[in-house]
Enzyme design. Structure first.
Site, PDB file in Angstrom:
ATOM      1  N   SER A  12       0.847  -1.195   0.000  1.00 14.02           N
ATOM      2  CA  SER A  12       0.000   0.000   0.000  1.00 14.02           C
ATOM      3  C   SER A  12       0.881   1.242   0.000  1.00 14.02           C
ATOM      4  O   SER A  12       2.056   1.181   0.376  1.00 14.02           O
ATOM      5  CB  SER A  12      -0.930  -0.020   1.208  1.00 14.02           C
ATOM      6  OG  SER A  12      -0.204  -0.315   2.382  1.00 14.02           O
ATOM      7  N   GLU A  14       1.070   5.520   0.899  1.00 12.36           N
ATOM      8  CA  GLU A  14       0.460   6.613   1.662  1.00 12.36           C
ATOM      9  C   GLU A  14       0.752   7.974   1.028  1.00 12.36           C
ATOM     10  O   GLU A  14       1.872   8.246   0.609  1.00 12.36           O
ATOM     11  CB  GLU A  14       1.012   6.577   3.099  1.00 12.36           C
ATOM     12  CG  GLU A  14       0.426   7.655   3.989  1.00 12.36           C
ATOM     13  CD  GLU A  14       0.792   7.444   5.448  1.00 12.36           C
ATOM     14  OE1 GLU A  14       0.668   6.300   5.956  1.00 12.36           O
ATOM     15  OE2 GLU A  14       1.206   8.429   6.077  1.00 12.36           O
ATOM     16  N   ASP A 105      -2.387  13.923  16.890  1.00 12.04           N
ATOM     17  CA  ASP A 105      -1.751  14.827  17.858  1.00 12.04           C
ATOM     18  C   ASP A 105      -2.424  16.183  17.736  1.00 12.04           C
ATOM     19  O   ASP A 105      -2.637  16.659  16.614  1.00 12.04           O
ATOM     20  CB  ASP A 105      -0.256  14.983  17.538  1.00 12.04           C
ATOM     21  CG  ASP A 105       0.479  13.668  17.704  1.00 12.04           C
ATOM     22  OD1 ASP A 105       0.380  13.092  18.800  1.00 12.04           O
ATOM     23  OD2 ASP A 105       1.115  13.214  16.735  1.00 12.04           O
ATOM     24  N   PHE A 212      11.629  14.596  11.149  1.00 10.62           N
ATOM     25  CA  PHE A 212      10.500  13.669  11.355  1.00 10.62           C
ATOM     26  C   PHE A 212      10.815  12.674  12.463  1.00 10.62           C
ATOM     27  O   PHE A 212       9.981  12.372  13.304  1.00 10.62           O
ATOM     28  CB  PHE A 212      10.253  12.828  10.099  1.00 10.62           C
ATOM     29  CG  PHE A 212       9.472  13.516   9.027  1.00 10.62           C
ATOM     30  CD1 PHE A 212       8.826  14.723   9.248  1.00 10.62           C
ATOM     31  CD2 PHE A 212       9.358  12.925   7.772  1.00 10.62           C
ATOM     32  CE1 PHE A 212       8.104  15.339   8.245  1.00 10.62           C
ATOM     33  CE2 PHE A 212       8.641  13.531   6.761  1.00 10.62           C
ATOM     34  CZ  PHE A 212       8.024  14.743   6.996  1.00 10.62           C
ATOM     35  N   HIS A 262       4.055  -0.990   3.650  1.00  7.56           N
ATOM     36  CA  HIS A 262       3.256   0.226   3.473  1.00  7.56           C
ATOM     37  C   HIS A 262       4.249   1.368   3.258  1.00  7.56           C
ATOM     38  O   HIS A 262       5.052   1.658   4.154  1.00  7.56           O
ATOM     39  CB  HIS A 262       2.407   0.468   4.724  1.00  7.56           C
ATOM     40  CG  HIS A 262       1.596   1.732   4.688  1.00  7.56           C
ATOM     41  ND1 HIS A 262       0.439   1.854   3.945  1.00  7.56           N
ATOM     42  CD2 HIS A 262       1.771   2.937   5.306  1.00  7.56           C
ATOM     43  CE1 HIS A 262      -0.069   3.075   4.115  1.00  7.56           C
ATOM     44  NE2 HIS A 262       0.721   3.751   4.921  1.00  7.56           N
TER      45      HIS A 262
HETATM   46  P1  FAD Z   1      -2.914   5.713  20.479  1.00  2.00           P
HETATM   47  O1  FAD Z   1      -2.915   4.314  20.058  1.00  2.00           O
HETATM   48  O2  FAD Z   1      -4.137   6.245  21.172  1.00  2.00           O
HETATM   49  O3  FAD Z   1      -1.641   5.894  21.447  1.00  2.00           O
HETATM   50  C1  FAD Z   1      -1.174   7.184  21.818  1.00  2.00           C
HETATM   51  C2  FAD Z   1      -0.396   7.120  23.136  1.00  2.00           C
HETATM   52  O4  FAD Z   1      -1.301   6.911  24.220  1.00  2.00           O
HETATM   53  C3  FAD Z   1       0.608   5.975  23.233  1.00  2.00           C
HETATM   54  O5  FAD Z   1       1.696   6.427  23.995  1.00  2.00           O
HETATM   55  C4  FAD Z   1      -0.150   4.884  23.972  1.00  2.00           C
HETATM   56  O6  FAD Z   1       0.707   4.018  24.712  1.00  2.00           O
HETATM   57  C5  FAD Z   1      -1.067   5.677  24.886  1.00  2.00           C
HETATM   58  N1  FAD Z   1      -2.388   5.041  25.049  1.00  2.00           N
HETATM   59  C6  FAD Z   1      -3.128   4.459  24.094  1.00  2.00           C
HETATM   60  N2  FAD Z   1      -4.311   4.037  24.564  1.00  2.00           N
HETATM   61  C7  FAD Z   1      -4.333   4.364  25.866  1.00  2.00           C
HETATM   62  C8  FAD Z   1      -5.318   4.205  26.884  1.00  2.00           C
HETATM   63  N3  FAD Z   1      -6.503   3.639  26.639  1.00  2.00           N
HETATM   64  N4  FAD Z   1      -5.003   4.664  28.144  1.00  2.00           N
HETATM   65  C9  FAD Z   1      -3.809   5.243  28.397  1.00  2.00           C
HETATM   66  N5  FAD Z   1      -2.847   5.442  27.447  1.00  2.00           N
HETATM   67  C10 FAD Z   1      -3.112   5.011  26.197  1.00  2.00           C
HETATM   68  N6  FAD Z   1      -1.248  11.508  12.707  1.00  2.00           N
HETATM   69  C11 FAD Z   1      -2.152  12.347  12.156  1.00  2.00           C
HETATM   70  O7  FAD Z   1      -2.451  13.398  12.758  1.00  2.00           O
HETATM   71  N7  FAD Z   1      -2.721  12.093  10.927  1.00  2.00           N
HETATM   72  C12 FAD Z   1      -2.451  10.975  10.245  1.00  2.00           C
HETATM   73  O8  FAD Z   1      -3.001  10.766   9.161  1.00  2.00           O
HETATM   74  C13 FAD Z   1      -1.530  10.023  10.807  1.00  2.00           C
HETATM   75  N8  FAD Z   1      -1.249   8.864  10.174  1.00  2.00           N
HETATM   76  C14 FAD Z   1      -0.427   7.938  10.779  1.00  2.00           C
HETATM   77  C15 FAD Z   1      -0.217   6.706  10.160  1.00  2.00           C
HETATM   78  C16 FAD Z   1       0.605   5.744  10.737  1.00  2.00           C
HETATM   79  C17 FAD Z   1       0.784   4.416  10.063  1.00  2.00           C
HETATM   80  C18 FAD Z   1       1.255   6.022  11.972  1.00  2.00           C
HETATM   81  C19 FAD Z   1       2.164   5.008  12.604  1.00  2.00           C
HETATM   82  C20 FAD Z   1       1.049   7.250  12.600  1.00  2.00           C
HETATM   83  C21 FAD Z   1       0.203   8.213  12.024  1.00  2.00           C
HETATM   84  N9  FAD Z   1      -0.056   9.438  12.631  1.00  2.00           N
HETATM   85  C22 FAD Z   1      -0.943  10.338  12.063  1.00  2.00           C
HETATM   86  C23 FAD Z   1       0.611   9.803  13.886  1.00  2.00           C
HETATM   87  C24 FAD Z   1      -0.254   9.458  15.122  1.00  2.00           C
HETATM   88  O9  FAD Z   1      -1.464  10.159  15.088  1.00  2.00           O
HETATM   89  C25 FAD Z   1       0.546   9.844  16.351  1.00  2.00           C
HETATM   90  O10 FAD Z   1       1.647   8.987  16.508  1.00  2.00           O
HETATM   91  C26 FAD Z   1      -0.240   9.939  17.643  1.00  2.00           C
HETATM   92  O11 FAD Z   1       0.589  10.532  18.632  1.00  2.00           O
HETATM   93  C27 FAD Z   1      -0.716   8.604  18.211  1.00  2.00           C
HETATM   94  O12 FAD Z   1      -1.735   8.059  17.489  1.00  2.00           O
HETATM   95  P2  FAD Z   1      -2.187   6.542  17.776  1.00  2.00           P
HETATM   96  O13 FAD Z   1      -3.376   6.297  16.958  1.00  2.00           O
HETATM   97  O14 FAD Z   1      -1.047   5.630  17.664  1.00  2.00           O
HETATM   98  O15 FAD Z   1      -2.609   6.709  19.338  1.00  2.00           O
END
Ligand code: FAD
Length: 281
Positions: A12, A14, A105, A212, A262
């Site tokens: 895939s 991105e 974020d 980055f 990816h």
């Molecule tokens: P989560 O899985 O929610 O985790 C975030 C943090 O919180 C981690 O430290 C985790 O350990 C902690 N955590 C998770 N769940 C809990 C809980 N229930 N209780 C307590 N702590 C918890 N960002 C964008 O803005 N737009 C994008 O399009 C984008 N695309 C991305 C694509 C990929 C493949 C990746 C790897 C990252 C991408 N990001 C994007 C970045 C991402 O949004 C950031 O890394 C963000 O800080 C975390 O998102 P997450 O979904 O991993 O969060």
């Protein structure tokens, strides 16, 4: 890595939403070129907290209309359930079947006033609203998320997303293959059974990559950093070295049974296509 070998390898690409009409034109050409490689889907990033969101929708719908599968990224931080519901319905109505579900974020200066705190809550919400309509991808961090309290907690938090209904995961990019292997094995030990597809960042620009990597917690190993620094303005040598390193990483990943790749294309054809050719895919 045993469980990963059961899955078919998928590829895939991105993109990020273009900011100008010229950028949109360029992206169409990139997409047309990369579509020839027959990827499973093109994903499009989404700016948390409002920025570039319309751009994501427009780009995703255009990809889908062009005959390829599009997968919008959807971040939940700062969002209301109603706004997420609207987006899900829009995507569903337009034939989109895959979503990359993220926390995102908050842009600096914005207050966190949304109804979601973490990505597992978004995954749960998507499942409760739309059942099994969407294939849900989530993010995984072989070198751990920069805000994680510790490695074990981060793994447990990753598992929350899987338990909430994620179908597969895409990793943050990495250049240490051991970090990925260990992460996958730790997931297996926790009973996680989904494909964890490595995210691949081609190396074309040292300063940008270093910036980055500092932000997202991905490590550039010292030996790679030193070489890249050494190339200075010699972009040709830097790119040749970058291609060598990333193609070898991809080759090893596929060899040990990673369930696909990816590519973070940065909206460019060249770097991804060159790796693809090196791999003989
Ligand atoms: P989560 O899985 O929610 O985790 C975030 C943090 O919180 C981690 O430290 C985790 O350990 C902690 N955590 C998770 N769940 C809990 C809980 N229930 N209780 C307590 N702590 C918890 N960002 C964008 O803005 N737009 C994008 O399009 C984008 N695309 C991305 C694509 C990929 C493949 C990746 C790897 C990252 C991408 N990001 C994007 C970045 C991402 O949004 C950031 O890394 C963000 O800080 C975390 O998102 P997450 O979904 O991993 O969060």
């Amino acid at each position: 890595m045993e469980s990963q070998q059961d899955y078919e390898q998928t590829f895939s690409f991105e993109f990020f939403p273009p900011k100008t009409p010229e950028g949109a034109d360029k992206l169409r050409k990139v997409r047309d070129e990369l579509a020839k490689l027959n990827p499973l889907y093109f994903s499009v990033t989404f700016g948390a907290g409002g920025s570039t969101q319309q751009g994501t929708i427009d780009t995703v719908l255009e990809i889908q209309q062009s005959g390829s599968n599009a997968a919008p990224h959807l971040s939940c931080i700062g969002s209301t359930k109603e706004s997420i519901r609207e987006l899900l319905n829009k995507y569903k109505d337009n034939g989109i079947k895959r979503i990359v579900a993220l926390r995102g974020d908050m842009p600096s200066g914005m207050q966190e006033t949304g109804e979601f705190r973490y990505a597992n809550e978004l995954v749960e919400f998507i499942r409760s609203e739309t059942g099994s309509h969407f294939h849900i991808e989530v993010a995984a961090y072989p070198e751990f998320h920069p805000q994680a309290r510790d490695a074990e907690t981060d793994l447990a938090n990753f598992k929350r997303k899987v338990d909430a209904g994620a179908d597969s995961a895409l990793t943050q990019y990495f250049y240490n293959i051991d970090a990925y292997v260990r992460f996958v094995e730790d997931c297996e030990a926790l009973g996680i059974k989904i494909p964890i597809v490595p995210g691949i960042m081609p190396i074309t620009n040292y300063k940008q990559l270093a910036r980055f990597s500092d932000m997202c917690g991905a490590e550039i190993p010292r030996w790679i950093r030193k070489r890249l620094e050494g190339f200075g303005d010699d972009i040709t040598s830097l790119r040749a070295f970058g291609l060598d390193v990333t193609a070898e990483l991809c080759d090893e990943l596929l060899d040990i049974g990673a369930p696909g790749l990816h590519f973070y294309t940065m909206n460019q054809t060249g770097p991804t296509l060159e790796i693809w050719k090196e791999l003989g895919l």
